[in-house]
Motif scaffolding. Structure first.
Motif, PDB file in Angstrom:
ATOM      1  N   SER A  14       0.840  -1.190   0.000  1.00 43.89           N
ATOM      2  CA  SER A  14       0.000   0.000   0.000  1.00 43.89           C
ATOM      3  C   SER A  14       0.875   1.239   0.000  1.00 43.89           C
ATOM      4  O   SER A  14       1.937   1.273   0.587  1.00 43.89           O
ATOM      5  CB  SER A  14      -0.904   0.013   1.231  1.00 43.89           C
ATOM      6  N   ALA A  33      -1.875   7.129   1.887  1.00 42.37           N
ATOM      7  CA  ALA A  33      -3.331   7.254   1.794  1.00 42.37           C
ATOM      8  C   ALA A  33      -3.981   5.933   1.434  1.00 42.37           C
ATOM      9  O   ALA A  33      -5.114   5.884   0.976  1.00 42.37           O
ATOM     10  CB  ALA A  33      -3.726   8.324   0.766  1.00 42.37           C
ATOM     11  N   GLU A  40      -3.340   3.734  -0.917  1.00 45.26           N
ATOM     12  CA  GLU A  40      -3.564   3.388  -2.310  1.00 45.26           C
ATOM     13  C   GLU A  40      -2.989   2.006  -2.584  1.00 45.26           C
ATOM     14  O   GLU A  40      -1.867   1.697  -2.217  1.00 45.26           O
ATOM     15  CB  GLU A  40      -2.876   4.421  -3.225  1.00 45.26           C
ATOM     16  N   GLU A  95      -1.726  -0.901  -5.298  1.00 42.42           N
ATOM     17  CA  GLU A  95      -1.182  -0.960  -6.649  1.00 42.42           C
ATOM     18  C   GLU A  95      -1.886  -2.020  -7.472  1.00 42.42           C
ATOM     19  O   GLU A  95      -2.396  -2.999  -6.969  1.00 42.42           O
ATOM     20  CB  GLU A  95       0.313  -1.279  -6.597  1.00 42.42           C
ATOM     21  N   ASN A 155      -4.170   9.676 -13.980  1.00 41.98           N
ATOM     22  CA  ASN A 155      -3.272   8.642 -13.478  1.00 41.98           C
ATOM     23  C   ASN A 155      -4.090   7.533 -12.814  1.00 41.98           C
ATOM     24  O   ASN A 155      -3.712   6.932 -11.833  1.00 41.98           O
ATOM     25  CB  ASN A 155      -2.203   9.193 -12.524  1.00 41.98           C
ATOM     26  N   GLY A 171       0.956   3.852 -10.982  1.00 40.34           N
ATOM     27  CA  GLY A 171       1.424   3.409  -9.682  1.00 40.34           C
ATOM     28  C   GLY A 171       2.365   2.233  -9.854  1.00 40.34           C
ATOM     29  O   GLY A 171       3.145   1.910  -8.966  1.00 40.34           O
ATOM     30  N   GLY A 202      -7.944  11.687 -11.070  1.00 39.66           N
ATOM     31  CA  GLY A 202      -7.475  10.539 -10.291  1.00 39.66           C
ATOM     32  C   GLY A 202      -6.214  10.843  -9.530  1.00 39.66           C
ATOM     33  O   GLY A 202      -5.449   9.935  -9.186  1.00 39.66           O
ATOM     34  N   LYS A 230      -3.262  11.237  -7.206  1.00 40.01           N
ATOM     35  CA  LYS A 230      -2.773  10.649  -5.960  1.00 40.01           C
ATOM     36  C   LYS A 230      -1.563  11.474  -5.539  1.00 40.01           C
ATOM     37  O   LYS A 230      -0.567  11.525  -6.277  1.00 40.01           O
ATOM     38  CB  LYS A 230      -2.393   9.190  -6.169  1.00 40.01           C
ATOM     39  N   TRP A 260       0.949  11.072  -3.543  1.00 37.21           N
ATOM     40  CA  TRP A 260       2.241  10.377  -3.522  1.00 37.21           C
ATOM     41  C   TRP A 260       2.765  10.155  -4.936  1.00 37.21           C
ATOM     42  O   TRP A 260       3.971  10.199  -5.176  1.00 37.21           O
ATOM     43  CB  TRP A 260       2.142   9.048  -2.768  1.00 37.21           C
ATOM     44  N   TRP A 261       1.840   9.920  -5.876  1.00 36.70           N
ATOM     45  CA  TRP A 261       2.255   9.679  -7.257  1.00 36.70           C
ATOM     46  C   TRP A 261       2.773  10.959  -7.887  1.00 36.70           C
ATOM     47  O   TRP A 261       3.805  10.956  -8.575  1.00 36.70           O
ATOM     48  CB  TRP A 261       1.073   9.125  -8.049  1.00 36.70           C
ATOM     49  N   ASP A 292      -5.920  19.252  -9.075  1.00 36.79           N
ATOM     50  CA  ASP A 292      -6.693  18.034  -8.831  1.00 36.79           C
ATOM     51  C   ASP A 292      -8.105  18.292  -9.363  1.00 36.79           C
ATOM     52  O   ASP A 292      -9.001  18.705  -8.634  1.00 36.79           O
ATOM     53  CB  ASP A 292      -6.706  17.739  -7.326  1.00 36.79           C
ATOM     54  N   GLN A 302       7.761   0.512  -4.404  1.00 36.49           N
ATOM     55  CA  GLN A 302       6.913   1.703  -4.429  1.00 36.49           C
ATOM     56  C   GLN A 302       7.368   2.784  -3.460  1.00 36.49           C
ATOM     57  O   GLN A 302       6.936   3.924  -3.554  1.00 36.49           O
ATOM     58  CB  GLN A 302       5.468   1.295  -4.131  1.00 36.49           C
TER      59      GLN A 302
END
Length: 481
Positions: A66, A69, A71, A73, A188, A193, A223, A225, A227-228, A246, A348
């Motif tokens: 994970s 947040a 997410e 993969e 994304n 991811g 979409g 994210k 962190w992405w 966003d 990740q």
């Protein structure tokens, strides 16, 4: 007289025809036998299966951990059409309209490839992000699109938000924020991811589609994210001077003089300069990455990163499937050959800048087929990439994903095909099992069967004598100091 001659010649003509037909039939049989038994130890997949497999290529990270947040993969290399409960997306594509609209303000949506759709408009454009709606003055019909370059894959597209381009009218919301630069919407969602999909589905198409704006473009990301975005923020700053919006959660109505929805896809991990604005290539993409991550090394050499005569070997490690079972012995063998050896396992949580610098310091990089090899984008010019191809007739897969892109990236490509004696599959199946004797029969059972047999359950114990040979060949192919 003529009648009697004709009667004697007819049987000869018939006989000649039979002989010719027999010869042609023999040639056909010989061709089939040769294709089946001589060119490869296994039968090649037929064209229909090959096309199905090519459209099924997916990657997964080695560890589906994970992210921030929470997410999760996507799985690597699942089948198109997916398995289990995946629900294909309903993708609506409207043909391009030529010469529509008296003032040329009508948007044009068209497929730039089987994987990508682009919509573009100029004039009075208002974006209501929370409603996924784009209002455009001067058009008389709706268009729907999904801004992610994987249209051939309904499983991926099921995770991409759809946008509607609507004619503006008296009910169109008023502008809350006005912008003087064009907007570019991309997503994304999909399989983002995963590093391979980050590049082949999003980043390369994004570069291809927006570099010509020279930073004067506002990115609207669906979409999003955090962190992405943070992972690639240094690269995004090469393409835009503005903070990424966003768009799914922005409650303001943003107004623009021009909008482009959806990036253009050319080929996996690549760009066709003949079709790209300014004739840019994937080398220009790599140059942009070098600037983004501050990579100083432009070219590899036998002298290595320090110039002391020790070329650096980077072994890409994996935790779960497709592991090197004798990784330590491989490193010792390479060190005995006077390589400066590094072993790294990207995941990740890996800091992109740090790992990019490590890859950029390598002269030779080796790894089993998987998303980690995507890091070849950071290799210096003339470096050697060795892709270890797992047992199971996977050459078609490894060719599309990494072999073909390597040449355009100025990387010297080599592959190492795992023999059955090097595969852990030999410990799992009897020698007469179909998985070992007829991989393409397994392929024909579908992507899930192929993935389970050859990607999920296979590890590699490299033959060290063969490993020495391929390292020596890689060394010989490096540029001189």
């Amino acid at each position: 007289m003529k009648a009697s001659m004709r009667s004697r010649q007819e049987p000869r003509r018939v006989s000649n025809g039979v002989i010719i037909a027999a010869m042609l039939l023999s040639l056909c049989v010989l061709s089939i036998v040769k294709a089946r038994y001589c060119s490869t130890p296994f039968a090649k997949p037929d064209d229909q299966l090959q096309e199905q497999m090519n459209s099924s290529i997916r990657m997964e990270t080695d560890e589906p951990a994970s992210m921030a947040a929470g997410e999760q993969e996507e799985e690597e290399e699942e089948s198109t059409g997916g398995g289990g409960d995946a629900v294909p997306a309903v993708i609506t594509t409207t043909p391009a309209v030529v010469g529509a609209g008296s003032k040329g303000k009508k948007p044009t949506c068209f497929m730039t490839s089987k994987r990508s759709e682009r919509c573009e408009a100029t004039g009075d454009i208002r974006v209501e992000g929370t409603a996924s709606t784009i209002y455009i003055g001067g058009i008389d019909k709706e268009w729907k699109t999904k801004p992610y370059a994987r249209y051939h894959d309904p499983v991926a597209m099921a995770h991409v938000r759809e946008f509607t381009l609507k004619p503006a009218d008296e009910s169109t919301p008023a502008c809350a924020k006005n912008h003087s630069v064009p907007a570019f919407i991309f997503s994304n969602g999909g399989f983002s991811g995963n590093l391979y999909h980050d590049y082949t589905d999003v980043l390369v198409p994004l570069f291809l589609s927006t570099h010509q704006f020279k930073g004067e473009v506002q990115f609207l990301l669906s979409g999003l994210k955090p962190w992405w975005v943070n992972k690639f923020i240094l690269f995004f700053r090469q393409l835009t001077k503005y903070d990424i919006l966003d768009i799914d959660n922005d409650r303001d109505v943003h107004c623009f003089p021009r909008i482009v929805v959806g990036a253009t896809f050319h080929k996996d991990m690549g760009v066709d300069p003949a079709r790209s604005p300014g004739q840019v290539s994937v080398v220009d993409f790599k140059r942009s990455l070098r600037h983004a991550f501050g990579l100083q090394r432009a070219a590899a050499s036998r002298g290595g990163v320090t110039g002391d005569g020790k070329p650096r070997l980077l072994i890409i490690s994996r935790k779960n499937s497709r592991r090197f079972l004798n990784e330590r012995e491989m490193a010792q063998t390479a060190a005995a050959m006077d390589f400066d050896v590094r072993i790294a396992e990207p995941d990740q949580h890996t800091d992109m800048s740090t790992f990019a610098r490590l890859v950029n310091s390598a002269d030779v990089m080796i790894g089993v087929h998987g998303a980690g090899l995507t890091n070849m984008v950071f290799l210096p010019r003339g470096a050697v990439l060795i892709q270890v191809v797992p047992f199971g007739g996977l050459e078609w897969l490894t060719t599309v994903t990494f072999k073909n892109p390597a040449k355009d990236m100025e990387v010297t490509y080599m592959d190492y095909n795992v023999q059955l004696e090097e595969s852990s599959l030999l410990d799992q199946y009897p020698r007469d099992h179909q998985v070992l004797t007829d991989p393409y029969a397994v392929h024909k059972q579908g992507w899930d069967a192929l993935k389970t047999a050859y990607l999920d359950k296979q590890n590699i114990r490299m033959n060290l004598d063969m490993f020495k040979k391929i390292l020596q060949e890689a060394l010989d192919r490096l540029p001189p100091v």
